[in-house]
Motif scaffolding. Structure first.
Motif, PDB file in Angstrom:
ATOM      1  N   PHE A 105     -31.828  13.144 -12.259  1.00  0.00           N
ATOM      2  CA  PHE A 105     -32.951  13.241 -11.417  1.00  0.00           C
ATOM      3  C   PHE A 105     -33.165  11.514 -10.779  1.00  0.00           C
ATOM      4  N   MET A 106     -32.980  11.566  -9.533  1.00  0.00           N
ATOM      5  CA  MET A 106     -33.271  10.260  -9.104  1.00  0.00           C
ATOM      6  C   MET A 106     -34.674  10.015  -8.497  1.00  0.00           C
ATOM      7  N   GLN A 107     -35.429   8.988  -8.611  1.00  0.00           N
ATOM      8  CA  GLN A 107     -36.781   8.576  -8.071  1.00  0.00           C
ATOM      9  C   GLN A 107     -37.078   7.093  -7.720  1.00  0.00           C
ATOM     10  N   SER A 108     -37.473   7.052  -6.273  1.00  0.00           N
ATOM     11  CA  SER A 108     -37.855   5.760  -6.086  1.00  0.00           C
ATOM     12  C   SER A 108     -39.256   5.772  -5.663  1.00  0.00           C
ATOM     13  N   PHE A 156     -35.267   1.174  -4.662  1.00  0.00           N
ATOM     14  CA  PHE A 156     -34.629   1.130  -5.922  1.00  0.00           C
ATOM     15  C   PHE A 156     -35.025   2.133  -6.624  1.00  0.00           C
ATOM     16  N   PHE A 157     -33.968   2.818  -7.321  1.00  0.00           N
ATOM     17  CA  PHE A 157     -34.353   4.209  -8.007  1.00  0.00           C
ATOM     18  C   PHE A 157     -34.230   4.093  -9.529  1.00  0.00           C
ATOM     19  N   ASP A 158     -35.057   4.862 -10.157  1.00  0.00           N
ATOM     20  CA  ASP A 158     -35.188   4.974 -11.496  1.00  0.00           C
ATOM     21  C   ASP A 158     -34.071   6.170 -11.722  1.00  0.00           C
ATOM     22  N   ILE A 159     -33.305   6.181 -12.837  1.00  0.00           N
ATOM     23  CA  ILE A 159     -32.303   7.303 -13.340  1.00  0.00           C
ATOM     24  C   ILE A 159     -33.205   8.051 -14.526  1.00  0.00           C
ATOM     25  N   LYS A 160     -33.222   9.494 -14.044  1.00  0.00           N
ATOM     26  CA  LYS A 160     -33.962  10.123 -15.122  1.00  0.00           C
ATOM     27  C   LYS A 160     -33.224  11.457 -15.529  1.00  0.00           C
ATOM     28  N   VAL A 161     -33.405  12.403 -16.552  1.00  0.00           N
ATOM     29  CA  VAL A 161     -32.776  13.406 -16.775  1.00  0.00           C
ATOM     30  C   VAL A 161     -33.834  14.375 -16.734  1.00  0.00           C
TER      31      VAL A 161
END
Length: 300
Positions: free
Chosen positions: A46-49, A35-40
């Protein structure tokens, strides 16, 4: 950068990754438990799991094998704010999914599951032979011994039916009529086959395998009931050009550039059964010596 969505330990994905590694290509494998967090970051998405991270604009090609991209959602104690934030996050997620699907790709998350009833209608409309079928809540119109039933969905399975084992819903012959009614079910004419054909389609090309499943009582109705002690004979096969042309037209109508299709050959006729965008095709590659894994890697 190549982005791959897949199940954990999918053997087809592993074979393609081996080719990507040999070609020294950078890739990210996203499994279906991430599951990814959406960041900028500096105006870039920027996608981060817990396992992977990437900038959205660094992705050049995408292979949707299975699974997909799933997101964590922030929750707030104030329900009014939460409703608004859920909508906001939905549109961010939609933007990311559509941006990924706009890149060079093999299949898409948004249409990875096709409606079998619509597919059969499309197939008939473009001139493919389809065994007669109907939906019913009883067996009044069923001819025992000459009618089969199968799932309306794709490869349906039941979890934990006994001893924590999965159960596949196989194609079955109706041998008698039922007295009671039941939920709407799919029935189809039983075709006496010479053999079955599994065709892997990739970007306009068809790679087919003949499966001589009718020689074994265990596999004659559904070749997926594999006989590991005495496997079916599988050989390379070439569909007639007019059938391959209709396959390409069908896949274009479904907005698919990859998938596994099933046919039956009976006498001089070819009957189309179904298409699975995420179906297995490793057996077609292995048995027929088609370089399918490398072709996917090269395309990506």
């Amino acid at each position: 950068m190549i982005l791959i969505f897949s199940d954990n330990n999918d053997r087809t994905t592993i074979e393609v990754i081996r080719w990507l590694a040999a070609l020294k290509k950078d890739f990210i494998l996203v499994n279906d438990d991430e599951f990814f967090d959406i960041k900028v970051d500096k105006k870039r998405f920027f996608m981060q799991s817990q396992k992977n991270s990437f900038f959205l604009d660094d992705i050049q090609s995408v292979w949707y094998r299975r699974g997909g991209i799933f997101f964590n959602r922030y929750q707030y104690s104030n329900n009014s704010i939460n409703i608004y934030m859920n909508e906001t996050q939905h549109w961010l997620e939609d933007y990311i999914l559509k941006t990924l699907e706009s890149k060079k790709h093999i299949n898409k998350q948004s249409n990875s599951h096709v409606n079998k009833l619509l597919v059969l209608e499309y197939a008939q409309n473009i001139g493919l032979n389809v065994p007669e079928y109907f939906l019913a809540e009883n067996t009044d119109e069923v001819i025992p011994g000459k009618t089969i039933t199968k799932a309306i969905t794709g490869n349906a399975s039941l979890d934990n039916i006994s001893e924590n084992k999965d159960g596949m819903l196989y194609t079955s012959i109706i041998d008698k009529k039922e007295k009671e009614s039941f939920f709407i079910s799919f029935f189809q004419e039983k075709i006496e086959k010479d053999f079955e054909i599994r065709t892997f389609y990739l970007n306009g090309e068809c790679y087919s395998m003949a499966i001589f499943s009718q020689n074994d009582d265990q596999t004659k109705t559904d070749f997926r009931k594999y006989n590991n002690e005495k496997p079916n004979r599988n050989i390379r096969y070439t569909l007639p050009k007019e059938i391959e042309d209709r396959v390409q037209k069908l896949m274009q109508m479904l907005d698919l550039n990859c998938g596994s299709l099933d046919f039956i050959k009976s006498g001089n006729l070819y009957y189309f059964l179904e298409v699975n965008p995420v179906g297995q095709f490793a057996n077609v590659a292995y048995h027929c010596n088609y370089p399918l894994f490398k072709k996917i890697a090269d395309y990506l």
